[in-house]
Enzyme design. Structure first.
Site, PDB file in Angstrom:
ATOM      1  N   SER A   7       1.025  -1.153   0.119  1.00 57.78           N
ATOM      2  CA  SER A   7      -0.079  -0.079   0.067  1.00 57.78           C
ATOM      3  C   SER A   7       0.879   1.247  -0.190  1.00 57.78           C
ATOM      4  O   SER A   7       1.639   1.520   0.893  1.00 57.78           O
ATOM      5  CB  SER A   7      -0.992   0.025   1.468  1.00 57.78           C
ATOM      6  OG  SER A   7      -1.397   1.262   1.608  1.00 57.78           O
ATOM      7  N   HIS A  32      -1.369  -1.285  -3.970  1.00 55.67           N
ATOM      8  CA  HIS A  32      -2.622  -1.156  -3.277  1.00 55.67           C
ATOM      9  C   HIS A  32      -2.710   0.475  -3.422  1.00 55.67           C
ATOM     10  O   HIS A  32      -1.612   1.117  -2.681  1.00 55.67           O
ATOM     11  CB  HIS A  32      -2.731  -1.682  -2.073  1.00 55.67           C
ATOM     12  CG  HIS A  32      -3.983  -1.579  -1.227  1.00 55.67           C
ATOM     13  ND1 HIS A  32      -5.211  -2.077  -1.559  1.00 55.67           N
ATOM     14  CD2 HIS A  32      -4.439  -0.710  -0.428  1.00 55.67           C
ATOM     15  CE1 HIS A  32      -6.357  -1.882  -0.985  1.00 55.67           C
ATOM     16  NE2 HIS A  32      -5.655  -1.025   0.007  1.00 55.67           N
ATOM     17  N   ASP A  34      -4.665   3.880  -1.877  1.00 57.91           N
ATOM     18  CA  ASP A  34      -5.535   4.197  -0.691  1.00 57.91           C
ATOM     19  C   ASP A  34      -6.088   5.593  -0.977  1.00 57.91           C
ATOM     20  O   ASP A  34      -5.204   6.482  -0.760  1.00 57.91           O
ATOM     21  CB  ASP A  34      -5.228   4.135   0.638  1.00 57.91           C
ATOM     22  CG  ASP A  34      -5.063   2.646   1.122  1.00 57.91           C
ATOM     23  OD1 ASP A  34      -6.064   2.019   0.969  1.00 57.91           O
ATOM     24  OD2 ASP A  34      -4.079   2.047   1.598  1.00 57.91           O
ATOM     25  N   MET A  36      -8.646   8.608   0.093  1.00 59.85           N
ATOM     26  CA  MET A  36      -9.592   8.921   1.453  1.00 59.85           C
ATOM     27  C   MET A  36      -9.869  10.359   1.028  1.00 59.85           C
ATOM     28  O   MET A  36      -9.009  11.285   0.817  1.00 59.85           O
ATOM     29  CB  MET A  36      -8.552   8.805   2.584  1.00 59.85           C
ATOM     30  CG  MET A  36      -8.049   7.421   2.807  1.00 59.85           C
ATOM     31  SD  MET A  36      -7.035   7.667   4.469  1.00 59.85           S
ATOM     32  CE  MET A  36      -6.189   6.062   4.254  1.00 59.85           C
ATOM     33  N   HIS A  65      -8.534   1.544  -3.805  1.00 58.35           N
ATOM     34  CA  HIS A  65      -9.277   1.484  -2.704  1.00 58.35           C
ATOM     35  C   HIS A  65     -10.065   2.391  -2.140  1.00 58.35           C
ATOM     36  O   HIS A  65      -9.181   3.547  -1.758  1.00 58.35           O
ATOM     37  CB  HIS A  65      -8.572   0.713  -1.458  1.00 58.35           C
ATOM     38  CG  HIS A  65      -9.302   0.595  -0.306  1.00 58.35           C
ATOM     39  ND1 HIS A  65      -8.694   0.337   0.892  1.00 58.35           N
ATOM     40  CD2 HIS A  65     -10.776   0.474   0.258  1.00 58.35           C
ATOM     41  CE1 HIS A  65      -9.738   0.200   2.163  1.00 58.35           C
ATOM     42  NE2 HIS A  65     -10.574   0.345   1.606  1.00 58.35           N
ATOM     43  N   MET A  67     -11.925   4.898  -0.081  1.00 61.11           N
ATOM     44  CA  MET A  67     -12.767   5.184   1.088  1.00 61.11           C
ATOM     45  C   MET A  67     -13.157   6.492   1.020  1.00 61.11           C
ATOM     46  O   MET A  67     -12.705   7.661   1.770  1.00 61.11           O
ATOM     47  CB  MET A  67     -11.341   5.121   2.280  1.00 61.11           C
ATOM     48  CG  MET A  67     -11.078   3.707   2.481  1.00 61.11           C
ATOM     49  SD  MET A  67      -9.555   3.654   3.462  1.00 61.11           S
ATOM     50  CE  MET A  67      -8.498   3.541   2.171  1.00 61.11           C
ATOM     51  N   MET A 136     -11.626  -5.471   5.542  1.00 55.95           N
ATOM     52  CA  MET A 136     -10.658  -4.429   6.715  1.00 55.95           C
ATOM     53  C   MET A 136     -10.491  -4.921   7.675  1.00 55.95           C
ATOM     54  O   MET A 136     -11.452  -5.335   8.661  1.00 55.95           O
ATOM     55  CB  MET A 136     -11.519  -3.031   6.812  1.00 55.95           C
ATOM     56  CG  MET A 136     -11.689  -2.120   5.584  1.00 55.95           C
ATOM     57  SD  MET A 136     -10.048  -1.931   4.604  1.00 55.95           S
ATOM     58  CE  MET A 136      -8.986  -1.178   5.957  1.00 55.95           C
ATOM     59  N   ASP A 174      -6.875  -5.966   4.734  1.00 58.10           N
ATOM     60  CA  ASP A 174      -6.337  -4.859   4.668  1.00 58.10           C
ATOM     61  C   ASP A 174      -6.108  -4.203   6.223  1.00 58.10           C
ATOM     62  O   ASP A 174      -7.010  -3.913   6.545  1.00 58.10           O
ATOM     63  CB  ASP A 174      -6.896  -3.860   3.746  1.00 58.10           C
ATOM     64  CG  ASP A 174      -6.097  -2.453   3.722  1.00 58.10           C
ATOM     65  OD1 ASP A 174      -5.128  -2.302   4.121  1.00 58.10           O
ATOM     66  OD2 ASP A 174      -6.741  -1.674   3.039  1.00 58.10           O
TER      67      ASP A 174
HETATM   68  C1  DX5 Z   1      -6.074   1.938   5.888  1.00 53.03           C
HETATM   69  C2  DX5 Z   1      -5.680   1.567   4.530  1.00 53.03           C
HETATM   70  C3  DX5 Z   1      -4.678   0.704   4.418  1.00 53.03           C
HETATM   71  C4  DX5 Z   1      -3.256   1.116   5.170  1.00 53.03           C
HETATM   72  C5  DX5 Z   1      -2.660  -0.409   5.864  1.00 53.03           C
HETATM   73  O1  DX5 Z   1      -7.320   2.695   5.824  1.00 53.03           O
HETATM   74  O2  DX5 Z   1      -6.800   1.166   3.753  1.00 53.03           O
HETATM   75  O3  DX5 Z   1      -4.113   0.023   2.936  1.00 53.03           O
HETATM   76  O4  DX5 Z   1      -2.301   1.595   4.046  1.00 53.03           O
HETATM   77  O5  DX5 Z   1      -1.589   0.016   6.302  1.00 53.03           O
HETATM   78  P1  DX5 Z   1      -0.788  -0.975   7.342  1.00 53.03           P
HETATM   79  O6  DX5 Z   1      -0.665  -2.222   6.546  1.00 53.03           O
HETATM   80  O7  DX5 Z   1       0.391  -0.194   7.916  1.00 53.03           O
HETATM   81  O8  DX5 Z   1      -1.781  -1.505   8.493  1.00 53.03           O
HETATM   82 ZN    ZN Z   2      -6.432  -0.006   1.715  1.00 51.70          ZN
END
Ligand code: DX5
Ligand code: ZN
Length: 223
Positions: A7, A32, A34, A36, A65, A67, A136, A174
């Site tokens: 990620s 991956h 993310d 947000m 992904h 969010m 998650m 994740d």
């Molecule tokens: C959290 C993200 C993850 C995050 C995971 O909301 O969706 O993808 O990057 O990070 P680690 O592996 O450090 O928990």
């Molecule tokens: Zn993620």
């Protein structure tokens, strides 16, 4: 098919292109990504311009992904900037079925994600319509959190459902992956493992090699 999905939320953004190149050289296939929005989750990460820039230099599979509240507003944009797969949160969509259809129509792979408190039952009726379910294992929003043990049984429940119905659906996890939880999630049935801080925390080359090695050790035990 098993994949380690680093990620980039944990990357050094000053050296993002260079770090993605290292991941490619180390044999990573899935990236991956993310996104947000500061509404569905408290934090804000990055969006289309970043994805568009890294797409120019990378052949990796871009696993996006979202969010984001009402992600249906942005499906076209994320496909246009280079997503290969789009995962939306069941909790974030006005009309989840329609959003999934929209992603499918846009020609990329479809994922649906559930937060730790959302039961598998909420999405079990749509397993035939998705390529992947993302469970998650931390509260979405930040990297570096601790794995929530109560999520393990959701992975198992999902694996059993997929097996019983003889479906071809990937299970992605994740959040909070480390040496120990890598074993937990793979043994529970996950095959796509997202890892942020586990891969990026110190030296990226040794981090990714270590995570891959650990993953392969557990896979060998399972097979
Ligand atoms: C959290 C993200 C993850 C995050 C995971 O909301 O969706 O993808 O990057 O990070 P680690 O592996 O450090 O928990
Ligand atoms: Zn993620």
């Amino acid at each position: 098919m098993y994949q380690l999905c680093p990620s980039i939320l944990s990357a050094d953004f000053n050296r993002l292109g260079e770090q993605i190149k290292i991941l490619e050289e180390e044999g990573i296939e899935w990236l991956h990504i993310d996104v947000m929005d500061g509404d569905f989750v408290p934090s804000i990460s990055f969006g289309m311009p970043v994805i568009k820039s890294i797409r120019k230099e990378s052949k990796l599979f871009f696993d996006v992904h979202l969010m984001v509240t009402e992600p249906e507003r942005y499906i076209r944009d994320f496909v246009d900037c280079g997503a290969d797969s789009i995962t939306v949160h069941a909790e974030a969509c006005e009309d989840l079925e329609r959003t999934i259809e929209q992603i499918r129509e846009a020609g990329v792979k479809v994922g649906v994600s559930i937060k730790p408190a959302t039961p598998v039952n909420d999405i079990s009726h749509m397993l035939e319509d998705v390529d992947m379910v993302l469970v998650m294992t931390v509260q979405p929003g930040f990297g570096g959190q601790k794995y929530l043990e109560e999520c393990t049984e959701k992975i198992q429940e999902l694996r059993d459902l997929i097996r019983d119905e003889d479906l071809n659906v990937d299970i992605q996890v994740d959040g909070g992956i480390n040496d120990e939880t890598m074993e937990t999630v793979l043994k529970a049935g996950a095959n796509l493992v997202v890892a942020g801080s586990y891969v990026f925390k110190d030296n990226l080359v040794s981090g990714v090699r270590h995570a891959k090695k650990r993953m392969n050790e557990v896979i060998r035990e399972i097979d």
